[in-house]
Design a protein around this motif. Structure first.
Motif, short mmCIF file in Angstrom:
data_model
loop_
_atom_site.label_atom_id
_atom_site.label_comp_id
_atom_site.label_asym_id
_atom_site.label_seq_id
_atom_site.Cartn_x
_atom_site.Cartn_y
_atom_site.Cartn_z
N TYR A 56 44.25 38.15 37.44
CA TYR A 56 45.36 37.19 37.44
C TYR A 56 44.82 35.76 37.32
N GLU A 57 43.76 35.48 38.07
CA GLU A 57 43.12 34.16 38.02
C GLU A 57 42.58 33.88 36.61
N ARG A 58 41.93 34.87 36.00
CA ARG A 58 41.40 34.69 34.63
C ARG A 58 42.52 34.42 33.63
N ARG A 59 43.63 35.15 33.77
CA ARG A 59 44.77 34.91 32.87
C ARG A 59 45.32 33.51 33.07
N PHE A 60 45.36 33.06 34.31
CA PHE A 60 45.85 31.71 34.58
C PHE A 60 44.96 30.68 33.87
N GLU A 61 43.65 30.87 33.96
CA GLU A 61 42.72 29.98 33.27
C GLU A 61 42.95 29.98 31.77
N GLU A 62 43.14 31.18 31.21
CA GLU A 62 43.40 31.29 29.78
C GLU A 62 44.71 30.61 29.41
N GLY A 63 45.74 30.79 30.23
CA GLY A 63 47.02 30.14 29.99
C GLY A 63 46.90 28.63 30.04
N LEU A 64 46.15 28.12 31.01
CA LEU A 64 45.94 26.67 31.10
C LEU A 64 45.17 26.14 29.89
N ALA A 65 44.34 27.00 29.30
CA ALA A 65 43.59 26.60 28.11
C ALA A 65 44.44 26.68 26.85
N GLY A 66 45.69 27.15 26.98
CA GLY A 66 46.58 27.23 25.83
C GLY A 66 46.56 28.56 25.11
N ASN A 67 45.86 29.53 25.66
CA ASN A 67 45.80 30.86 25.03
C ASN A 67 47.06 31.65 25.36
N ALA A 68 47.40 32.57 24.49
CA ALA A 68 48.58 33.41 24.67
C ALA A 68 48.27 34.51 25.70
N VAL A 69 48.94 34.43 26.86
CA VAL A 69 48.71 35.41 27.92
C VAL A 69 50.02 35.95 28.49
N ALA A 70 51.13 35.65 27.84
CA ALA A 70 52.43 36.06 28.38
C ALA A 70 52.52 37.57 28.56
N GLU A 71 52.07 38.33 27.58
CA GLU A 71 52.16 39.79 27.66
C GLU A 71 51.32 40.32 28.82
N ASP A 72 50.09 39.83 28.94
CA ASP A 72 49.22 40.28 30.03
C ASP A 72 49.75 39.82 31.39
N THR A 73 50.30 38.62 31.45
CA THR A 73 50.88 38.13 32.70
C THR A 73 52.06 39.01 33.10
#
Length: 145
Positions: free
Chosen positions: A15-32
């Motif tokens: 969850y923390e890694r996805r948050f980092e990716e989301g903050l970086a502008g990467n698409a993480v909606a599906e994984d979240t």
């Protein structure tokens, strides 16, 4: 219970890694969205609300990351995870987060806690509820909004 504690710890590391990716502008909606149950509940000083894990939720995920980026938050780290077993399938998990921001050339950080309720069903962990503090007040006090 050690195996489930390890699984819960790994769940929040992901969850923390996805948050980092989301903050970086990467698409993480599906994984979240995969981290949440089909229906989930939020409680905060604004009240209690529920939501479906549907297309509207998926569309809101990137907007949340964009909001955090817009106020200068660039990193989120987990500082501590406390797990309480409620029964064989349900867990209360108090996650202590630290968010790092840059505002007007000055770096800072904010610590806060979110209490998550997880269900462990068919070998899968899902968030079915969470409780947050007064995020808006903390962001105002920090000068971010």
């Amino acid at each position: 219970m050690d195996d489930i504690n390890d699984s819960i710890q790994a769940f929040f590391e992901d969850y923390e890694r996805r948050f980092e990716e989301g903050l970086a502008g990467n698409a993480v909606a599906e994984d979240t969205a995969k981290a949440f149950a089909e229906f989930f509940v939020e409680a905060s000083p604004a009240g209690v609300s529920g939501g479906k894990n549907d297309s509207a939720f998926w569309e809101s995920v990137p907007k949340g990351y964009e909001f955090y980026r817009s106020i200068g938050i660039h990193k989120m780290e987990i500082r501590q995870v406390d797990i309480t077993e409620l029964d064989d399938l349900h867990y209360l998990v108090d996650v202590r987060w630290q968010s790092f921001y840059m505002k007007d050339g000055v770096e800072g950080s904010i610590e806060f806690s979110v209490i998550y309720f997880l269900q462990h069903l068919n070998g899968t962990l899902k968030i079915f509820a969470y409780i947050t503090g007064d995020e808006q007040r903390i962001l105002k006090q920090s000068g971010l909004i």
